[in-house]
Design a protein around this motif. Sequence first.
Motif, PDB file in Angstrom:
ATOM      1  N   ALA A  41      -2.311 -10.497   4.140  1.00 25.34           N
ATOM      2  CA  ALA A  41      -1.107 -10.838   3.382  1.00 25.34           C
ATOM      3  C   ALA A  41      -0.203 -11.727   4.219  1.00 25.34           C
ATOM      4  CB  ALA A  41      -0.373  -9.571   2.967  1.00 25.34           C
ATOM      5  N   THR A  42       0.539 -12.610   3.564  1.00 29.43           N
ATOM      6  CA  THR A  42       1.379 -13.574   4.286  1.00 29.43           C
ATOM      7  C   THR A  42       2.835 -13.578   3.845  1.00 29.43           C
ATOM      8  OG1 THR A  42       0.882 -15.352   2.714  1.00 29.43           O
ATOM      9  CG2 THR A  42      -0.623 -15.084   4.573  1.00 29.43           C
ATOM     10  N   LEU A  43       3.149 -13.038   2.669  1.00 25.78           N
ATOM     11  CA  LEU A  43       4.502 -13.183   2.136  1.00 25.78           C
ATOM     12  C   LEU A  43       5.448 -12.124   2.703  1.00 25.78           C
ATOM     13  CD1 LEU A  43       3.794 -13.905  -1.642  1.00 25.78           C
ATOM     14  CD2 LEU A  43       4.110 -15.532   0.232  1.00 25.78           C
ATOM     15  N   PRO A  44       6.721 -12.496   2.909  1.00 32.35           N
ATOM     16  CA  PRO A  44       7.716 -11.502   3.347  1.00 32.35           C
ATOM     17  C   PRO A  44       7.983 -10.456   2.268  1.00 32.35           C
ATOM     18  CG  PRO A  44       8.507 -13.756   3.679  1.00 32.35           C
ATOM     19  CD  PRO A  44       7.293 -13.842   2.805  1.00 32.35           C
ATOM     20  N   GLN A  45       8.607  -9.361   2.668  1.00 30.72           N
ATOM     21  CA  GLN A  45       9.086  -8.354   1.731  1.00 30.72           C
ATOM     22  C   GLN A  45      10.587  -8.196   1.889  1.00 30.72           C
ATOM     23  OE1 GLN A  45       6.584  -4.837   2.545  1.00 30.72           O
ATOM     24  NE2 GLN A  45       5.605  -5.167   0.567  1.00 30.72           N
ATOM     25  N   SER A 340     -11.187  -4.155  -2.552  1.00 24.30           N
ATOM     26  CA  SER A 340      -9.991  -3.405  -2.177  1.00 24.30           C
ATOM     27  C   SER A 340      -8.976  -4.363  -1.591  1.00 24.30           C
ATOM     28  CB  SER A 340     -10.332  -2.316  -1.156  1.00 24.30           C
ATOM     29  OG  SER A 340      -9.152  -1.660  -0.712  1.00 24.30           O
ATOM     30  N   PHE A 341      -7.700  -4.177  -1.955  1.00 26.74           N
ATOM     31  CA  PHE A 341      -6.641  -4.938  -1.300  1.00 26.74           C
ATOM     32  C   PHE A 341      -6.265  -4.323   0.048  1.00 26.74           C
ATOM     33  CE2 PHE A 341      -5.119  -6.808  -5.502  1.00 26.74           C
ATOM     34  CZ  PHE A 341      -5.544  -8.084  -5.174  1.00 26.74           C
ATOM     35  N   ALA A 342      -6.613  -3.050   0.265  1.00 24.42           N
ATOM     36  CA  ALA A 342      -6.313  -2.389   1.536  1.00 24.42           C
ATOM     37  C   ALA A 342      -7.336  -2.829   2.581  1.00 24.42           C
ATOM     38  CB  ALA A 342      -6.347  -0.877   1.372  1.00 24.42           C
ATOM     39  N   GLU A 343      -6.869  -3.146   3.771  1.00 28.18           N
ATOM     40  CA  GLU A 343      -7.756  -3.528   4.855  1.00 28.18           C
ATOM     41  C   GLU A 343      -8.063  -2.305   5.707  1.00 28.18           C
ATOM     42  OE1 GLU A 343      -6.824  -7.759   6.478  1.00 28.18           O
ATOM     43  OE2 GLU A 343      -4.906  -6.864   5.937  1.00 28.18           O
ATOM     44  N   ARG A 350       2.112  -4.265   2.911  1.00 28.91           N
ATOM     45  CA  ARG A 350       1.988  -5.204   1.795  1.00 28.91           C
ATOM     46  C   ARG A 350       0.664  -5.019   1.050  1.00 28.91           C
ATOM     47  NH1 ARG A 350       3.226 -10.532   5.221  1.00 28.91           N
ATOM     48  NH2 ARG A 350       1.851  -9.354   6.630  1.00 28.91           N
ATOM     49  N   ASN A 351      -0.358  -4.556   1.753  1.00 27.87           N
ATOM     50  CA  ASN A 351      -1.656  -4.349   1.113  1.00 27.87           C
ATOM     51  C   ASN A 351      -1.683  -3.116   0.229  1.00 27.87           C
ATOM     52  OD1 ASN A 351      -2.455  -6.541   2.631  1.00 27.87           O
ATOM     53  ND2 ASN A 351      -3.479  -5.308   4.194  1.00 27.87           N
ATOM     54  N   LEU A 352      -0.736  -2.189   0.430  1.00 24.08           N
ATOM     55  CA  LEU A 352      -0.746  -0.914  -0.272  1.00 24.08           C
ATOM     56  C   LEU A 352       0.120  -0.921  -1.526  1.00 24.08           C
ATOM     57  CD1 LEU A 352      -0.504   1.460   2.839  1.00 24.08           C
ATOM     58  CD2 LEU A 352      -2.556   0.597   1.689  1.00 24.08           C
ATOM     59  N   VAL A 353       0.711  -2.050  -1.870  1.00 18.33           N
ATOM     60  CA  VAL A 353       1.525  -2.146  -3.085  1.00 18.33           C
ATOM     61  C   VAL A 353       0.636  -1.842  -4.301  1.00 18.33           C
ATOM     62  CG1 VAL A 353       2.891  -3.668  -4.543  1.00 18.33           C
ATOM     63  CG2 VAL A 353       3.094  -3.801  -2.049  1.00 18.33           C
ATOM     64  N   ASN A 354       1.030  -0.861  -5.093  1.00 20.08           N
ATOM     65  CA  ASN A 354       0.156  -0.364  -6.170  1.00 20.08           C
ATOM     66  C   ASN A 354       0.522  -0.939  -7.532  1.00 20.08           C
ATOM     67  OD1 ASN A 354       2.576   0.941  -6.410  1.00 20.08           O
ATOM     68  ND2 ASN A 354       1.726   2.985  -6.646  1.00 20.08           N
ATOM     69  N   ARG A 355       0.600  -2.251  -7.601  1.00 22.65           N
ATOM     70  CA  ARG A 355       0.922  -2.915  -8.859  1.00 22.65           C
ATOM     71  C   ARG A 355      -0.304  -3.638  -9.420  1.00 22.65           C
ATOM     72  NH1 ARG A 355       5.002  -0.245  -7.911  1.00 22.65           N
ATOM     73  NH2 ARG A 355       7.159  -0.892  -8.320  1.00 22.65           N
ATOM     74  N   GLY A 375      -3.000  -7.453 -12.528  1.00 21.95           N
ATOM     75  CA  GLY A 375      -1.687  -7.110 -11.992  1.00 21.95           C
ATOM     76  C   GLY A 375      -1.242  -8.053 -10.895  1.00 21.95           C
ATOM     77  N   TYR A 376      -0.528  -7.490  -9.916  1.00 21.66           N
ATOM     78  CA  TYR A 376       0.011  -8.262  -8.792  1.00 21.66           C
ATOM     79  C   TYR A 376      -1.068  -8.378  -7.724  1.00 21.66           C
ATOM     80  CZ  TYR A 376       2.928  -9.525  -4.778  1.00 21.66           C
ATOM     81  OH  TYR A 376       3.465 -10.146  -3.684  1.00 21.66           O
ATOM     82  N   MET A 377      -1.265  -9.587  -7.212  1.00 24.21           N
ATOM     83  CA  MET A 377      -2.295  -9.828  -6.210  1.00 24.21           C
ATOM     84  C   MET A 377      -1.677  -9.718  -4.806  1.00 24.21           C
ATOM     85  SD  MET A 377      -4.797 -10.224  -8.215  1.00 24.21           S
ATOM     86  CE  MET A 377      -4.752 -10.217 -10.005  1.00 24.21           C
ATOM     87  N   ASN A 378      -2.068  -8.666  -4.087  1.00 23.97           N
ATOM     88  CA  ASN A 378      -1.444  -8.359  -2.794  1.00 23.97           C
ATOM     89  C   ASN A 378      -1.780  -9.391  -1.725  1.00 23.97           C
ATOM     90  OD1 ASN A 378      -1.265  -6.099  -4.423  1.00 23.97           O
ATOM     91  ND2 ASN A 378      -1.436  -4.657  -2.740  1.00 23.97           N
ATOM     92  N   ARG A 379      -2.987  -9.913  -1.764  1.00 24.46           N
ATOM     93  CA  ARG A 379      -3.412 -10.904  -0.774  1.00 24.46           C
ATOM     94  C   ARG A 379      -4.558 -11.717  -1.360  1.00 24.46           C
ATOM     95  NH1 ARG A 379      -7.628  -8.695   2.902  1.00 24.46           N
ATOM     96  NH2 ARG A 379      -8.269  -6.640   2.152  1.00 24.46           N
TER      97      ARG A 379
END
Length: 834
Positions: A41-45, A340-343, A350-355, A375-379
């Motif tokens: 993931a690269t985007l800020p939160q 999986s979005f989780a690494e 950021r990878n664990l956002v459940n959207r 849904g939302y693409m975490n990475r």
Amino acid sequence: MVKKIVIRAGVLTAVFIAAVILFSYLTNRSNTDMSADMGSATLPQITFSTEGYTVNTLSGYRQEMDIPTMRDTITPVTNSQLDIGISAYDADVTELSWQVYTLDGEEMLQEDTVSSPEDTVTVQFDAQDVLAGERVLRITLQADGNPVYYYTRIVDSTDTNYKTCLDFAQNFLTAEMDKDQQDALSGYLESGSDTGSGFQRVTINSSIDNVTWGSLEPEIRGDVRWEIRECNETYTSIVLSYRVRCPGAEDNAEAEYDVEEFFRIRVSGDNQYLLNYNRTMNQKFNGRNQPLDENGILLGIAPSDLEYCNNDDGTIVSFVQNRELWNYDGDTGELSQVFSFAESESRDARNLVNRHEIHIVSVEDNGSTTFLVCGYMNRGDHEGETGVEVYYFDAEKNYVEEKAFVPSTKGYYVMKEELGKLVYYSSENECLYAMINGALYCVNLAEDTREVLVRGLEDGQYQVSEDGRLIAYQSGGTLNESQTITILNLETGDSFDITSEGEEYIRPIGFIRNDLAYGTMRAADAGQTSAGQSIFPMYKVDIVSLNGENVESYEVADIYILDGYIEENMLTLTRATRNGNVYTGTSDDYITNNEAAQESNITLESYTDSTRGRVMRLRIADGVSDTTPRLLQPRMVLRDTSTTVEFDDTELEGRYYVYALGELQGVYDHAGFAVQRADALEGVAVTSRQAYLFERGNLPTVYEVENTEAFSAAEGESTLAACLNYILTWEGKQADVAEELANGTSPEDILTTHTGGEGLDLSGCSVEEILYTISRETPVIAMLSDSHAVLLIGYNQTNVAYLDPADGQRYSVSKTELESMVNASGNTFIGYAK
């Protein structure tokens, strides 16, 4: 001798090379050269600090989003100030700008820009104008030279008790983790009636032992994520998300679980009341940690409706566990973590956002699987976007290829309802199907062509099955004047028609599993409701299977069907009786699906162990001979060309959204249905523009619409027209209501056109549910019969006040008495939302 040594060396070298090749094949079979992992993931939160709590972690979007759909969180504002925290990670953030909008996104109320922002930025709002009601705050970061957008609702915290509610949730969390403190929780629970879900789902009705985790001994790993979902002067809704680790017991190894905990809390004086409580717990499936036994795949604590799909032979199965897709091949003993979005090597929040959700489309004979990520693409390539991503897992080559991406500018919860159920991919013919704004598109990805199969369909003219594989639509004609329904199987391309004859017309109601329910109408039955709305009722409902056989018919003498909706494989029919040309609502009826479950070699079953209670397993009837699988990690195929397939976003008008337990529970095209559903789930209902229809428990005990006084119908004027005219005059508007009614315009459409709000058909609601509409400073029309309308203007704890234009008097009756009075019209109410 030397020659023999050389030969032996050559043989050993060949064996070694062959072993290396075989090992590479078994661990990562046939990855293409053009493949890679997904990337980090690269985007800020962004987060917010309030009263010692860090709340509402926001993920960033790469494009501007549709503001009315962004209602995931709400952030209280204290003293007109809000502290914004920036977690930049590795991004270079050079600017922060912010804007405040009305809930419908139509008007910007305030904006400002901060150059070179620090990790914390404090913004100051104009309290008098900006915080006069709920608003939407949009924050834009310039990160690495590109804009990234963040959204939350905001509300003035002055009249709320959110800090007390946050403290309550924190204390509850602490106590539930400590058996010695369980007595402190028992007074807030209603234990006893909910015992069936074990630890996977714990509610306010669960036992105190389940609420305090039984013998699991959980340890929270990492941070607890706090989200405020609703916040008003009556209650605050909070969701806590966190991960726990529980030690193993018996044959169970140590495992990790993702937990979401929902609280709805009311504060009265020094007392706090837990109105709702819901905790879900889902085990993180670990392929290295005893995933199999001789009976099948051990899923642990998981939902009883976990999604899975197997091939026809029942030897290979793909399943979704905790927002990850896995594939198990019983013949080869291979277990693949497909998506999986989780690494595995990173705990990046950021990878664990459940959207997002994963849906399996199909599994081929060799295990190759087509699936959707919605849904939302975490990475990955589409990080920071929402939409539907279509993937194909090639089991033989061991790679995952993105086939198409359909983007959306709507928030996750709305997008998955509006777009996620209207996109389907057929691996058989490499076609992407999408229903967008009444047009059914077929995009052939192999040939790069786009075709419109049917266009101009309105709401109600088409229905889509839960898995998106089947669609039924009217072929020709209008909603009430079509004699053909086409049922299309998007996977195979096969279709067949249902037709009617003479002056009978048919329309689809919905799919109950794979069976279509449709209604039949007669031209002679056209009429109107008690409120004067033109309707075309159905006199019977049929259910037909995919092979065209009629499996059930529903027809009751002197009873007509106005509408129907399907939830959890049950069809609810809204019914009416007829008196001349007028239809009056009566009790609902229900049809359940009797379709027999297909026998399969692989089935989802539950069993019990002494520590974890009810746990789930994918049972393989033939058994598992080798319980130590070979783990594979498929790679992502890199593509030179874009896979994005763009359509115009779906329209939102005329839909009503029900939120409860911290998320969207359903979308309805009838306001009355939405209100009833929100009441049953103890949640809220809103229009597509975010105007509130209903909030369970959030209304004053006494209320009267201001500046209302008795009025009389003019000579020759109906009481309904008189009530509508009174509302328009009260709103400072004018219209020829009598003429519009005579031309067939519905009362709610008149209110929509002339008040600037949205007219609502609230038929079927109870008097108690209607009181909320009155409390929003909007009078409600109640039909006492098909020719007698009154205007509800106020209420107290026992009575409801109304104005009767028939005699120009004001009355006050008990709620029970009013219920009896409106029964004659089938509880017909007409309101509007500003």
